[in-house]
Enzyme design. Structure first.
Site, PDB file in Angstrom:
ATOM      1  N   ARG A 172       0.827  -1.209   0.000  1.00  0.00           N
ATOM      2  CA  ARG A 172       0.000   0.000   0.000  1.00  0.00           C
ATOM      3  C   ARG A 172       0.859   1.256   0.000  1.00  0.00           C
ATOM      4  O   ARG A 172       2.032   1.237   0.362  1.00  0.00           O
ATOM      5  CB  ARG A 172      -0.975  -0.005   1.174  1.00  0.00           C
ATOM      6  CG  ARG A 172      -0.358   0.126   2.540  1.00  0.00           C
ATOM      7  CD  ARG A 172      -1.439   0.118   3.617  1.00  0.00           C
ATOM      8  NE  ARG A 172      -0.887   0.198   4.959  1.00  0.00           N
ATOM      9  CZ  ARG A 172      -0.575   1.331   5.570  1.00  0.00           C
ATOM     10  NH1 ARG A 172      -0.734   2.501   4.953  1.00  0.00           N
ATOM     11  NH2 ARG A 172      -0.091   1.323   6.807  1.00  0.00           N
ATOM     12  N   HIS A 173       0.242   2.359  -0.405  1.00  0.00           N
ATOM     13  CA  HIS A 173       0.935   3.650  -0.421  1.00  0.00           C
ATOM     14  C   HIS A 173       0.941   4.233   0.986  1.00  0.00           C
ATOM     15  O   HIS A 173      -0.042   4.080   1.726  1.00  0.00           O
ATOM     16  CB  HIS A 173       0.204   4.601  -1.386  1.00  0.00           C
ATOM     17  CG  HIS A 173       0.994   5.806  -1.759  1.00  0.00           C
ATOM     18  ND1 HIS A 173       1.145   6.902  -0.919  1.00  0.00           N
ATOM     19  CD2 HIS A 173       1.694   6.107  -2.884  1.00  0.00           C
ATOM     20  CE1 HIS A 173       1.888   7.812  -1.508  1.00  0.00           C
ATOM     21  NE2 HIS A 173       2.239   7.359  -2.697  1.00  0.00           N
ATOM     22  N   PRO A 174       2.015   4.924   1.378  1.00  0.00           N
ATOM     23  CA  PRO A 174       2.059   5.453   2.746  1.00  0.00           C
ATOM     24  C   PRO A 174       1.139   6.645   2.988  1.00  0.00           C
ATOM     25  O   PRO A 174       0.819   6.945   4.140  1.00  0.00           O
ATOM     26  CB  PRO A 174       3.521   5.855   2.925  1.00  0.00           C
ATOM     27  CG  PRO A 174       4.040   6.063   1.550  1.00  0.00           C
ATOM     28  CD  PRO A 174       3.299   5.102   0.689  1.00  0.00           C
TER      29      PRO A 174
END
Length: 396
Positions: A237-239
């Site tokens: 996932r993207h931060p």
């Protein structure tokens, strides 16, 4: 093969008038000089007596060729020189006198011990761009520290930041630190060449694999600056954005990337879950980040009902960035890969093409292959046989 045959086969490019001495070995340096060769430079690879570049002995092999060596040494000329022997030193220095660029990735201090430091070589060729790439650079307390890609990945923080929260630190699935160092070496050489057009003077380019990897951390370093702590592993996932992850369909995984509220709303309607767009937990990106696990569970409850091909079509038609999760074989077979000429042939071997496309130059689908050891040694020795009255760098 003589050097005139190599010149005829070499692709035209913006660096076609450059002569490059390539003292690099293994992956980091050869990757950077390979870009120069792809863009037209004449690159003479100077190899040590014996087996030459270590990677000539590394697998995998196709028809007796090391792909490890072939992938980053295509289009170069090879000469074996013993840089401790007087006759070979004279040949080497004659090449230096005519060269535009010298690239090396020995441990710092090696070139100086040979008598070939930047200061010594620039004294006989003030226009020389001398590029050094090493694990930790030419300065600092770790300058002499030996390094391979995995050591740099471990020490830069990228290995610790890669993987899932409940899993171990994971090496990035390619030699990222080596390759980043090679790209920055190329960038430094190109920058120094541009400066030489204005000043008429050469320069020493100092690139460290550690620095190059640290510069690529971006999101992880942002988190450190903001919180003072190292970020934890977060998987795919993207931060800072959600949903921005790998998702499960009925038959396989695929990727959805929503970078703003508008895209999220389009996604919800595309997957027939409009209520998610008005759910208070997911109303804005901050809420979606705080509730990312719940959001992923809600989306996958729907996505698992159809094959990935269905979702790829309907989500793409809704204008939301989406893509299949491919393996390397599938990526290599994409029509887009072919359209961009990103799988080429060099020396009878298929390999990745040149990603730099320049409108004024062709991008050949067939390129000269990597040289055999000392393949051009005789012709290069003849070409650079004349010895001037200038003593070599050891005063001999």
């Amino acid at each position: 093969m003589d050097t005139s045959s190599v010149a005829a086969a070499r692709p035209a490019g913006p660096f076609s008038d450059l002569l490059v001495i390539d003292l690099t070995h293994v992956l980091n340096g050869p990757f950077g000089t390979n870009i120069l060769a792809d863009l037209g430079a004449r690159v003479i690879k100077v190899e040590q007596p014996g087996h030459g570049d270590d990677t000539r002995l590394y697998g995998p092999f196709v028809n007796g060729q090391s792909l490890y060596f072939s992938f980053v040494n295509r289009g170069k000329e090879s000469i074996v020189l013993d840089l401790k022997a007087d006759a070979d030193r004279k040949v080497f220095l004659n090449i230096v006198r005519k060269a535009d660029v010298l690239a090396e990735n020995f441990r710092p201090g090696t070139m100086q011990r040979l008598g070939f430091s930047y200061e010594a070589l620039s004294a006989i060729n003030p226009r020389l761009i001398y590029a050094s790439s090493s694990g930790f650079g030419q300065t600092g307390p770790m300058a002499s520290y030996p390094a391979y890609d995995t050591i740099v990945q471990a020490m830069s923080g990228i290995l610790d930041a890669t993987g899932f929260p409940d899993g171990p630190p994971t090496r990035v699935g390619t030699s990222l630190s080596d390759l980043c160092g090679g790209v920055f070496m190329f960038s430094g050489i190109a920058s120094a060449l541009y400066d030489r057009q204005k000043t008429g003077k050469g320069a020493h380019v100092d690139v460290a694999m550690f620095d190059a990897t640290l510069a690529f951390l971006e999101h992880g370093f942002m988190s450190y600056v903001a919180t003072g702590r190292a970020p934890g592993r977060i998987g795919n996932r993207h931060p800072y954005m959600a949903p921005f992850d790998v998702f499960e369909a009925r038959d396989r995984q695929f990727v959805i990337c929503c970078g703003n509220d508008s895209l999220f709303q389009k996604l919800c309607h595309a997957v027939a879950r409009p209520e998610l767009a008005t759910d208070a937990r997911f109303a804005d990106n901050l809420g979606r980040m705080e509730n990312s696990a719940a959001l992923k569970a809600e989306l996958e409850r729907t996505l698992r009902g159809q094959d990935a091909s269905h979702w790829l079509q309907v989500i793409h038609e809704a204008g939301v960035p989406v893509g299949p999760l491919l393996d390397i074989a599938e990526a290599a077979a994409l029509p887009q890969t072919a359209a961009r000429n990103m799988v080429i042939e060099a020396g009878g071997v298929r390999m990745p093409g040149n990603p730099i496309k320049i409108s004024t130059y062709a991008d050949p689908a067939v390129r000269p292959g990597a040289p055999s050891l000392d393949e051009h040694g005789a012709s290069l020795r003849h070409e650079f046989a004349a010895v001037t009255a200038v003593p070599d760098c050891a005063g001999r």
